[in-house]
Design a protein around this motif. Structure first.
Motif, PDB file in Angstrom:
ATOM      1  N   VAL A 188       0.869  -1.179   0.000  1.00 19.84           N
ATOM      2  CA  VAL A 188       0.000   0.000   0.000  1.00 19.84           C
ATOM      3  C   VAL A 188       0.904   1.226   0.000  1.00 19.84           C
ATOM      4  O   VAL A 188       1.850   1.293   0.789  1.00 19.84           O
ATOM      5  CB  VAL A 188      -0.902   0.046   1.265  1.00 19.84           C
ATOM      6  N   ILE A 189       0.630   2.173  -0.877  1.00 16.36           N
ATOM      7  CA  ILE A 189       1.366   3.443  -0.818  1.00 16.36           C
ATOM      8  C   ILE A 189       0.439   4.470  -0.173  1.00 16.36           C
ATOM      9  O   ILE A 189      -0.629   4.764  -0.706  1.00 16.36           O
ATOM     10  CB  ILE A 189       1.825   3.920  -2.210  1.00 16.36           C
ATOM     11  N   GLY A 190       0.853   4.983   0.997  1.00 16.35           N
ATOM     12  CA  GLY A 190       0.043   5.979   1.712  1.00 16.35           C
ATOM     13  C   GLY A 190      -0.597   5.381   2.954  1.00 16.35           C
ATOM     14  O   GLY A 190      -1.462   4.511   2.853  1.00 16.35           O
ATOM     15  N   ALA A 191      -0.136   5.846   4.136  1.00 11.74           N
ATOM     16  CA  ALA A 191      -0.713   5.355   5.407  1.00 11.74           C
ATOM     17  C   ALA A 191      -1.763   6.338   5.907  1.00 11.74           C
ATOM     18  O   ALA A 191      -1.750   6.751   7.060  1.00 11.74           O
ATOM     19  CB  ALA A 191       0.380   5.162   6.453  1.00 11.74           C
ATOM     20  N   GLY A 192      -2.671   6.752   4.999  1.00 10.79           N
ATOM     21  CA  GLY A 192      -3.775   7.626   5.409  1.00 10.79           C
ATOM     22  C   GLY A 192      -4.990   6.766   5.713  1.00 10.79           C
ATOM     23  O   GLY A 192      -4.876   5.597   6.086  1.00 10.79           O
ATOM     24  N   VAL A 193      -6.160   7.367   5.536  1.00  9.36           N
ATOM     25  CA  VAL A 193      -7.393   6.695   5.942  1.00  9.36           C
ATOM     26  C   VAL A 193      -7.645   5.433   5.115  1.00  9.36           C
ATOM     27  O   VAL A 193      -7.941   4.366   5.660  1.00  9.36           O
ATOM     28  CB  VAL A 193      -8.598   7.661   5.815  1.00  9.36           C
ATOM     29  N   LEU A 198      -8.221  -0.211   4.362  1.00 11.40           N
ATOM     30  CA  LEU A 198      -8.168  -1.362   3.450  1.00 11.40           C
ATOM     31  C   LEU A 198      -6.978  -2.270   3.767  1.00 11.40           C
ATOM     32  O   LEU A 198      -7.052  -3.485   3.595  1.00 11.40           O
ATOM     33  CB  LEU A 198      -8.177  -0.897   1.997  1.00 11.40           C
ATOM     34  N   GLY A 199      -5.898  -1.675   4.273  1.00 13.25           N
ATOM     35  CA  GLY A 199      -4.770  -2.501   4.749  1.00 13.25           C
ATOM     36  C   GLY A 199      -5.251  -3.436   5.854  1.00 13.25           C
ATOM     37  O   GLY A 199      -4.905  -4.623   5.891  1.00 13.25           O
ATOM     38  N   GLU A 208       0.060 -10.507   4.000  1.00 13.67           N
ATOM     39  CA  GLU A 208       1.172  -9.760   4.623  1.00 13.67           C
ATOM     40  C   GLU A 208       1.063  -8.354   4.052  1.00 13.67           C
ATOM     41  O   GLU A 208       1.163  -8.187   2.838  1.00 13.67           O
ATOM     42  CB  GLU A 208       2.521 -10.318   4.165  1.00 13.67           C
ATOM     43  N   VAL A 209       0.854  -7.371   4.922  1.00  5.17           N
ATOM     44  CA  VAL A 209       0.592  -6.014   4.404  1.00  5.17           C
ATOM     45  C   VAL A 209       1.747  -5.078   4.758  1.00  5.17           C
ATOM     46  O   VAL A 209       2.134  -4.965   5.925  1.00  5.17           O
ATOM     47  CB  VAL A 209      -0.739  -5.458   4.979  1.00  5.17           C
ATOM     48  N   THR A 210       2.291  -4.424   3.739  1.00  2.41           N
ATOM     49  CA  THR A 210       3.327  -3.407   3.957  1.00  2.41           C
ATOM     50  C   THR A 210       2.802  -2.067   3.458  1.00  2.41           C
ATOM     51  O   THR A 210       2.360  -1.966   2.309  1.00  2.41           O
ATOM     52  CB  THR A 210       4.617  -3.759   3.187  1.00  2.41           C
ATOM     53  N   ILE A 211       2.819  -1.084   4.337  1.00  2.00           N
ATOM     54  CA  ILE A 211       2.325   0.249   3.959  1.00  2.00           C
ATOM     55  C   ILE A 211       3.504   1.216   3.922  1.00  2.00           C
ATOM     56  O   ILE A 211       4.249   1.336   4.908  1.00  2.00           O
ATOM     57  CB  ILE A 211       1.255   0.751   4.959  1.00  2.00           C
ATOM     58  N   LEU A 212       3.658   1.876   2.786  1.00  2.00           N
ATOM     59  CA  LEU A 212       4.790   2.802   2.608  1.00  2.00           C
ATOM     60  C   LEU A 212       4.274   4.233   2.672  1.00  2.00           C
ATOM     61  O   LEU A 212       3.440   4.631   1.853  1.00  2.00           O
ATOM     62  CB  LEU A 212       5.452   2.547   1.254  1.00  2.00           C
ATOM     63  N   ASP A 241       2.957  -3.860   8.657  1.00  2.00           N
ATOM     64  CA  ASP A 241       4.317  -3.340   8.509  1.00  2.00           C
ATOM     65  C   ASP A 241       4.196  -1.934   7.891  1.00  2.00           C
ATOM     66  O   ASP A 241       3.944  -1.808   6.693  1.00  2.00           O
ATOM     67  CB  ASP A 241       5.104  -4.295   7.597  1.00  2.00           C
ATOM     68  N   ILE A 242       4.333  -0.908   8.733  1.00  2.38           N
ATOM     69  CA  ILE A 242       4.179   0.461   8.222  1.00  2.38           C
ATOM     70  C   ILE A 242       5.550   1.131   8.236  1.00  2.38           C
ATOM     71  O   ILE A 242       6.201   1.206   9.283  1.00  2.38           O
ATOM     72  CB  ILE A 242       3.192   1.284   9.090  1.00  2.38           C
TER      73      ILE A 242
END
Ligand code: FAD
Ligand code: NAI
Length: 475
Positions: A188-193, A198-199, A208-212, A241-242
């Motif tokens: 995911v690009i963007g750790a906003g709402v 959705l993450g 396995e979720v990675t948020i950048l 994983d943020i």
């Protein structure tokens, strides 16, 4: 043939537009709403409800609910003595349920239009000019005339240069709400709402979720205490994983899925994932509106400029919702829609942007209204804080969900409530009390003197108000 004439023509049938149309019709104005075919139903018929109902609030909350139940059945039932084994998620059924909810609600708005005698004009709306006192609006080649026009054309996902969204492998909100299976690895690009909501959905279902995230701070617009608690829960307890402070270098798709090359400090890293969600904010949608045909002024960021009553620079042209500056939220859009309809009918309308609540529907939920502690510090306002953890609340204990707290901030001089911040189960519902209180300029003492039902989570709001005056009874 003479053009059709209306008192009010609304362009866009999302929350801002459909609510404006219904309210205008209730007030006795002949009203039409133009909605493009962006969200056609399986029969090809236009769907009302805009982003919110079709590819936003409603479908995302349906998926959050399904995935939360799966998570609870898999991991939380056991503490109640309920054993489960072999719990499985059928993604197709989950998506079908979501689609049915969307169909039901969007169909419901069509029925509301009929009930209120709002004319639905399917097609793309575009300003065509002005004839005497009336605006001419083109709808797929036909012209309608309107005394007042309300622009409610909403927003669209912001895309990043060099990252082609195909809504299959690389998705914005549209594709991200329609996955046909659980990706093993989700980027995911963007750790906003959207990234967090959705993450969370796909993490609960086993990805396995990675948020950048580009910014160095997590949830910068939330109160820092809430952001800190959320960070702890999401990363340590839930395993999201943020990564903060990243710079995306390159995104490529291939046989193995999507590869994202990014910089983190001095290091260049690669994230290999099966699907990528790009959720880096939204931009106002004025494509093909013909703003230039009539001189409708946009600000440098592309929003339609409006005053406090949502009047544009043109006489009898109004704009509401995501296409104007302010929070991009469905309830704010609806409030503006009502205000404009009432102003057109000669009444006084108002929207208080200072009391618009924010909710993030993760687990725990996050909700706030008013100012954060850091905003008040920056403004040099003196304040007092009352904070109560849900661990001290009987109902939360009974529910087996004691994460988080309620934090109330009140003016040190007048005791007026300046902000309320909740992280925890049902924060989305709890925040309503704080919104009412702030709308009526209530003090923390006012909340302290209100009888709250026992045992309820709302008692944490009560205790937080007592804690402002250092007299909490149960903590
Ligand atoms: P929109 O809903 O975008 O509607 C605009 C409508 O205008 C669309 O139907 C479009 O087809 C139509 N249109 C555009 N141009 C034309 C034209 N020229 N002619 C005819 N029709 C046109 N907000 C919340 O408050 N709570 C949430 O939980 C929430 N969750 C969200 C989740 C996601 C994934 C996303 C993407 C958004 C979410 N939002 C949420 C934000 C919310 O969806 C928007 O704030 C809201 O939909 C804005 O309403 P609007 O009427 O201004 O615009
Ligand atoms: P957002 O504004 O909430 O978050 C976008 C995030 O992406 C930010 O943290 C930003 O710093 C980051 N970002 C921007 N450019 C980046 C880049 N190049 N690389 C990495 N990170 C980058 O936007 P989001 O999540 O797309 O949601 C859009 C809007 O939709 C929200 O602002 C909100 O108005 C609405 N919405 C509301 C919901 C709710 O009320 N619960 C749920 C979902 C959306």
């Amino acid at each position: 043939m003479a053009n059709k004439q209306f008192d009010v023509v609304v362009i866009g049938g999302g929350p801002g537009g459909y609510v404006a149309a219904i309210r205008a019709a209730q007030l006795g104005l002949s009203t039409a709403c133009i909605e493009s075919e962006s969200y056609a139903d399986p029969k090809g018929e236009v769907r009302l409800g805009g982003t919110c109902l079709n590819v936003g609030c409603i479908p995302s909350k349906a998926l959050l609910q399904s995935s939360e139940l799966f998570q609870q059945a898999s991991h939380s039932f056991v503490m109640h003595g309920i054993s489960t084994s072999g719990v499985k998620m059928d993604v197709a059924t989950m998506m079908k349920r979501k689609d049915n909810i969307v169909g039901q609600l969007t169909g419901g708005i069509k029925a509301l239009f009929k009930k209120n005698k709002v004319t639905l004009l399917p097609g793309h709306g575009k300003f065509a000019g002005r004839d005497d006192e009336r605006w001419l609006v083109d709808v797929n080649g036909a012209t309608v005339e309107a005394t007042h026009v309300i622009v409610a054309t909403g927003s669209k996902a912001r895309h990043l240069p060099g990252i082609p969204v195909d809504n299959k492998l690389i998705c914005d909100n549209v594709g991200a709400l329609a996955f046909d299976s659980t990706p093993k690895r989700l980027g995911v690009i963007g750790a906003g709402v959207i990234g967090l909501e959705l993450g969370s959905v796909w993490k609960r279902l086993g990805s396995e979720v990675t948020i950048l995230e580009a910014l160095p701070d997590f949830l910068g617009s939330a109160d820092q205490a809430v952001a800190k608690e959320a960070w702890k829960v999401f990363t340590q307890k839930q395993g999201l994983d943020i990564q903060l402070g990243v710079k995306i270098i390159k995104v490529e798709t291939g046989k193995k899925g999507v590869s994202v090359e990014y910089e983190l400090g001095d290091e260049v890293r690669t994230l290999q994932c099966d699907r990528l969600i790009v959720s880096v904010g939204r931009v106002p949608h004025t494509d093909g509106l013909g703003a230039e045909n009539v001189g409708l002024a946009l600000n440098p960021r592309g929003y339609i400029g409006v005053d406090a009553n949502c009047r544009t620079n043109l006489p009898n042209v109004w704009a509401v919702g995501d296409v104007v500056p302010g929070p991009m939220l469905a309830h704010k859009s609806m409030e503006e829609g009502v205000m404009v309809a009432e102003c057109i009918a000669g009444q006084k309308g108002h929207v208080n942007l200072d009391t618009v609540p924010w909710v993030i529907y993760t687990h725990p939920e996050i909700a706030w209204v008013g100012k954060s502690e850091q905003q008040l510090k920056n403004e040099g306002v003196e304040y007092r804080v009352g904070q109560i953890p849900f661990a001290a609340n009987g109902r939360a204990l009974g529910q087996g969900d004691t994460t988080g707290f309620v934090k109330m901030i009140a003016c040190a001089r007048t005791d007026r409530i300046l902000g309320v911040h909740v992280i925890g189960n049902n924060a989305s519902e709890l925040i309503a009390e704080a919104v009412v209180a702030m709308e009526f300029n209530a003090s923390s003492e006012d909340i302290a003197r209100i009888c709250h039902a026992h045992p309820t989570l709302s008692e944490a709001m009560h205790e937080a108000s007592l804690a402002v005056d250092k007299r909490a009874l149960h903590f």
